[in-house]
Structures are given as C-alpha cells and as structure tokens.
Design an enzyme around this catalytic site. Structure first.
Site, PDB file in Angstrom:
ATOM      1  N   GLU A 193     -20.221   6.670 -37.426  1.00 26.84           N
ATOM      2  CA  GLU A 193     -18.785   6.716 -37.660  1.00 26.84           C
ATOM      3  C   GLU A 193     -17.999   6.635 -36.358  1.00 26.84           C
ATOM      4  OE1 GLU A 193     -18.701   9.280 -41.784  1.00 26.84           O
ATOM      5  OE2 GLU A 193     -18.606  10.388 -39.923  1.00 26.84           O
ATOM      6  N   CYS A 209     -21.403  22.474 -35.523  1.00 28.06           N
ATOM      7  CA  CYS A 209     -21.080  21.040 -35.593  1.00 28.06           C
ATOM      8  C   CYS A 209     -21.788  20.354 -36.769  1.00 28.06           C
ATOM      9  CB  CYS A 209     -21.490  20.357 -34.288  1.00 28.06           C
ATOM     10  SG  CYS A 209     -21.179  18.582 -34.276  1.00 28.06           S
ATOM     11  N   CYS A 269     -26.107  22.343 -32.050  1.00 30.39           N
ATOM     12  CA  CYS A 269     -24.950  23.235 -31.936  1.00 30.39           C
ATOM     13  C   CYS A 269     -24.587  23.734 -33.339  1.00 30.39           C
ATOM     14  CB  CYS A 269     -23.772  22.507 -31.305  1.00 30.39           C
ATOM     15  SG  CYS A 269     -24.162  21.786 -29.692  1.00 30.39           S
ATOM     16  N   CYS A 320     -12.822  16.685 -35.090  1.00 22.96           N
ATOM     17  CA  CYS A 320     -13.925  17.037 -34.193  1.00 22.96           C
ATOM     18  C   CYS A 320     -15.001  17.803 -34.941  1.00 22.96           C
ATOM     19  CB  CYS A 320     -13.442  17.935 -33.063  1.00 22.96           C
ATOM     20  SG  CYS A 320     -12.273  17.156 -31.980  1.00 22.96           S
ATOM     21  N   CYS A 335     -27.695  13.539 -34.030  1.00 25.47           N
ATOM     22  CA  CYS A 335     -27.699  14.194 -32.719  1.00 25.47           C
ATOM     23  C   CYS A 335     -28.901  15.111 -32.617  1.00 25.47           C
ATOM     24  CB  CYS A 335     -26.411  15.010 -32.541  1.00 25.47           C
ATOM     25  SG  CYS A 335     -26.204  15.679 -30.875  1.00 25.47           S
ATOM     26  N   CYS A 357     -12.475   7.286 -30.937  1.00 26.24           N
ATOM     27  CA  CYS A 357     -13.592   8.194 -30.706  1.00 26.24           C
ATOM     28  C   CYS A 357     -14.858   7.471 -31.155  1.00 26.24           C
ATOM     29  CB  CYS A 357     -13.324   9.451 -31.541  1.00 26.24           C
ATOM     30  SG  CYS A 357     -14.550  10.722 -31.372  1.00 26.24           S
TER      31      CYS A 357
HETATM   32  N1  SAH Z   1     -22.240  15.883 -27.772  1.00 25.20           N
HETATM   33  C1  SAH Z   1     -21.037  15.656 -27.006  1.00 25.20           C
HETATM   34  C2  SAH Z   1     -20.096  14.690 -27.683  1.00 25.20           C
HETATM   35  C3  SAH Z   1     -19.533  15.176 -29.002  1.00 25.20           C
HETATM   36  S1  SAH Z   1     -17.888  15.657 -28.732  1.00 25.20           S
HETATM   37  C4  SAH Z   1     -20.368  16.966 -26.686  1.00 25.20           C
HETATM   38  O1  SAH Z   1     -20.809  17.998 -27.194  1.00 25.20           O
HETATM   39  O2  SAH Z   1     -19.431  16.994 -25.908  1.00 25.20           O
HETATM   40  C5  SAH Z   1     -17.528  16.563 -30.155  1.00 25.20           C
HETATM   41  C6  SAH Z   1     -16.636  17.746 -29.824  1.00 25.20           C
HETATM   42  O3  SAH Z   1     -16.302  18.418 -31.035  1.00 25.20           O
HETATM   43  C7  SAH Z   1     -17.301  18.752 -28.910  1.00 25.20           C
HETATM   44  O4  SAH Z   1     -16.375  19.216 -27.969  1.00 25.20           O
HETATM   45  C8  SAH Z   1     -17.664  19.880 -29.863  1.00 25.20           C
HETATM   46  O5  SAH Z   1     -17.705  21.114 -29.194  1.00 25.20           O
HETATM   47  C9  SAH Z   1     -16.562  19.790 -30.892  1.00 25.20           C
HETATM   48  N2  SAH Z   1     -16.929  20.276 -32.221  1.00 25.20           N
HETATM   49  C10 SAH Z   1     -18.130  20.212 -32.804  1.00 25.20           C
HETATM   50  N3  SAH Z   1     -18.067  20.742 -34.032  1.00 25.20           N
HETATM   51  C11 SAH Z   1     -16.795  21.135 -34.230  1.00 25.20           C
HETATM   52  C12 SAH Z   1     -16.113  21.729 -35.329  1.00 25.20           C
HETATM   53  N4  SAH Z   1     -16.717  21.987 -36.473  1.00 25.20           N
HETATM   54  N5  SAH Z   1     -14.792  21.998 -35.172  1.00 25.20           N
HETATM   55  C13 SAH Z   1     -14.159  21.690 -34.027  1.00 25.20           C
HETATM   56  N6  SAH Z   1     -14.748  21.102 -32.983  1.00 25.20           N
HETATM   57  C14 SAH Z   1     -16.060  20.847 -33.069  1.00 25.20           C
END
Ligand code: SAH
Length: 398
Positions: A99, A160, A157, A374, A153, A146
C-alpha cells in the site's frame, strides 16, 4: 534477504549504467539509454510503443531480451478518505499486496501559524524552503506520498498493524519508484514530498531503498530534491551511519516512541539490539544540511509512554540535536490492547515539550476512516472499491 519471484528484467529497477549495458548489448549506441530512462522515470510511459524517439528496432530488440517496460505494480484497490487522503493498494507481479498513501495538505484561510488550529497533518516547518531552491513551499500545494519498502515487516513493534503481517519480501527499487509514478498518475500531479513510512523497515531493504532514492533524484528522471525525501527507521543503527554517507543523503526520521529502554524494549524489540543511547548517538552523527533537522516520531500510547515524566525526559534525550518531534496519537486497529490518550493528555504532553523549546507537531490522524493512517497499513482493503488495470500516463517531472 532475497527479492523472490520478481522478474529481473524490470527496467525501472536498473540504474542508468545498468540500463546502458542492456542497450549496448543490442548493438545500439549508449545515448539511447538516456532516452529510455527518461521515458521510464520522467514521462510516466509504461509501454514500448509510446517511446517515440527510440528506434523501433531497438525497442523490439529490448522487448525480445525480456526487458520489461510495463509497470511492475498494478493498482487493484483505492480508497479516498473524507479528508482527501488516498490509499492505493498495488499488486506485485508475484501476487503480493502493498500500500501507498497520498496525503494532500490544505491550509484553511483562518489558519493561525503554530497553534492548535493548524490543518490536519500540517507540519510547523512546512513554509520553509525545504529543497533549498529559493522558493517557499505553499502549504496548500503540499502532497506527500508515503511509500512502502517491503511486503509486510520483519520488526515486531507491538502497536503497528503492519507487524501483524510478518515479513513477506523486500520490494525492488523498481517497485518502490513505481509507487511514486502510479500515485502521480492517480493524483494527476506529482507529489511534493516522499516519505518512506509505509509498510516495512526501509533500512532492512537498504540496497533497494537507496537505489530507488538514486533513481528518484536522478536529473534524467523524476529529479526529486533529496531534501524532499525522508527515510524513516525504527532504529537500525549501522544503517543510519551508512545512509548518512550518501551524498547528499535524504532526510532522516526515527521512530523513537519511548524515553526509557525499559519501555522501548517492550514496544519495539529492535531496541534490545540497539538501545536508545546508541540510536541517538547515530542520529547525532547523521550529517544535516543547513537548517535541517532529524524528525522523531513519537506514537503516543495512553498509560505507556505519555506521562509528564516522559515529556520531560524527551528534550533531555534530544538536547543539542537539531530535531523536531512528531507526536502521533496511536491509531487503532483490531488486535492490541493499546489506547489513544485523551485530547487533553496529548496537548499537555506537547505543551511540556514546547515549554522546553522543542519544535513539535501533533500528527492528526489522516485517512483513519480507511485505515490509511500511520501504523494502519496491512493491505486488507475489504473489496476493491475501484479497479484500474492501466492508469493514464502523467509526466512525473514538475
Ligand atoms: N519501519 C519504519 C517505517 C515505518 S514508519 C519506522 O518504524 O520508522 C511508520 C510510523 O508509524 C512509525 O513512526 C511508527 O512508529 C508509526 N506507527 C506504527 N503503528 C502506529 C499506530 N498504530 N498508530 C500511530 N502510529 C503508528
């Protein structure tokens, strides 16, 4: 990690030098490769027939050598959120889904700079001259794309949605740049900013991500300014140093998300390998152009990392490091037991940072009604709202 199942002949994955080799192998002069590169990367053309200044015999020779001019991704679903955010789901040639999200940022008339009245998604620094071309960016023109760097991945985390998919495979450079070209065609205009913040960990796919960066910034191609491209990482420390050795490098964003190793270990297992002190040392060593900053993403999770003590620790951790903090209130998805803090708590957290002189911005969820915000990307659009097998060609150059 391998790029399983993808044709090696996708021409958009090739550097200008690699493309020149293919062209020379047919007996044609090297300069023809510049023409083809421009069609592939600047003009949005996805077939041999439209490459009008390339001799038909050369086109046929390349096609016969299995060189693929067609787009490596097919747009198979698209959803547009109430706020104008557009989520596109693409199918790869080996049937995977990824996506990309297009985020238009508009500025209402009554916007007061630097206050809570800021438009959703607007960054405090957006009026700055981001690419150093002497022109100020107008907020209402901004269109951020984006992009994804991997199918799924490998990081785990806990907060996420992409993590729930597990790791599929790395995207090729061609698949990464194709997201930009297809999104340009869909939007009818070129994005102003690119962020590697979609599915995947860009630093786990370093080779293809940096190759895509070189293709996207090449003067024969889309010619993005490196200052308009941001690579975000959960914290692969050695790769941050390597990224900084590119000349010039893209902008760096780091998903920090906690102020103690104890909490970060729990939220982001990668922290056990590279704890906060090492991560911030790498951020401090990252070369920053004049007036540039490292962006820190901080996903705010109620009762986990949103206390006053966290807000007080954060500026201490980042002291002396040119930085800005994007506070991202957690975006829910089915699964984990996290909660988004109250609006009051989010504001208080930001106020503490502000009082300590930090530049911060609350990232109001964009496109959360279509799971495009995000951390919500999981390539699970229920049924295609829109099916497009071929997009119109729209030039990618500005
Ligand atoms: N793997 C890389 C690129 C992904 S960026 C990284 O971690 O930076 C995706 C962003 O969304 C990251 O800053 C992550 O911390 C944030 N993110 C992930 N899950 C989220 C959620 N459920 N709500 C808000 N932000 C989230």
């Amino acid at each position: 990690m391998q790029n399983g199942g993808v044709s090696r002949k996708d021409l958009r994955s090739l550097s200008p030098a690699e493309l020149a080799e293919r062209v020379k192998a047919t007996g044609a002069p090297g300069y023809r490769s510049e023409q083809i590169f421009r069609w592939l990367h600047a003009s949005g053309v996805d077939n041999w027939e439209d490459m009008t200044n390339v001799p038909p015999a050369l086109r046929q020779a390349l096609a016969a050598a299995d060189c693929e001019a067609a787009a490596s991704l097919v747009l198979d679903a698209e959803q547009v959120a109430a706020d104008g955010t557009r989520k596109m789901r693409f199918r790869t040639s080996d049937g995977r889904s990824i996506e990309s999200v297009l985020i238009p940022e508009e500025r209402p008339e009554m916007l007061v700079r630097g206050t809570q009245a800021a438009a959703p998604g607007r960054r405090e620094d957006e009026d700055e001259d981001e690419d150093g071309d002497g022109k100020k960016e107008k907020g209402w023109d901004k269109l951020t794309l984006c992009v994804s760097s991997q199918v799924g991945c490998a990081l785990d985390c806990g907060f996420c949605a992409t993590a729930t998919l597990g790791f599929g495979r790395n995207l090729t450079a061609g698949e990464i740049v194709q997201q930009v070209y297809s999104a340009t065609a869909r939007a009818g205009r070129r994005p102003t900013n690119l962020v590697f913040m979609g599915m995947g960990e860009p630093m786990h796919n370093f080779e293809q991500v940096t190759k895509a960066f070189a293709l996207l910034t090449h003067p024969w191609g889309a010619a993005f300014s490196p200052r308009r491209i941001t690579v975000s990482t959960a914290g692969l420390v050695p790769k941050i140093a390597e990224l900084g050795r590119l000349s010039p490098p893209p902008n760096l964003a780091i998903s920090l998300n906690a102020t103690t190793d104890e909490v970060r270990d729990r939220l982001m297992p990668i922290n056990k390998k590279w704890p906060i002190a090492e991560l911030l040392a790498a951020a401090r060593a990252f070369p920053l152009g004049h007036g540039r900053k490292v962006t820190f993403e901080y996903v705010l999770l109620a009762g986990v990392n949103d206390s006053d003590a966290d807000a007080e620790r954060l500026p201490r951790l980042l002291r002396g490091l040119p930085s800005m903090v994007n506070i991202i209130p957690w975006n829910p998805f089915s699964g984990p037991q996290f909660q988004r803090p109250s609006a009051q708590r989010i504001r208080s957290f930001q106020e503490i940072l502000r009082h300590r002189g930090m530049q911060t911005f609350i990232r109001t969820p964009r496109g959360d009604d279509i799971d495009a915000a995000c951390g919500q990307l999981a390539a699970r659009a229920p049924s295609p709202d829109l099916v497009t097998l071929r997009s119109p060609s729209v030039p990618v150059t500005s």
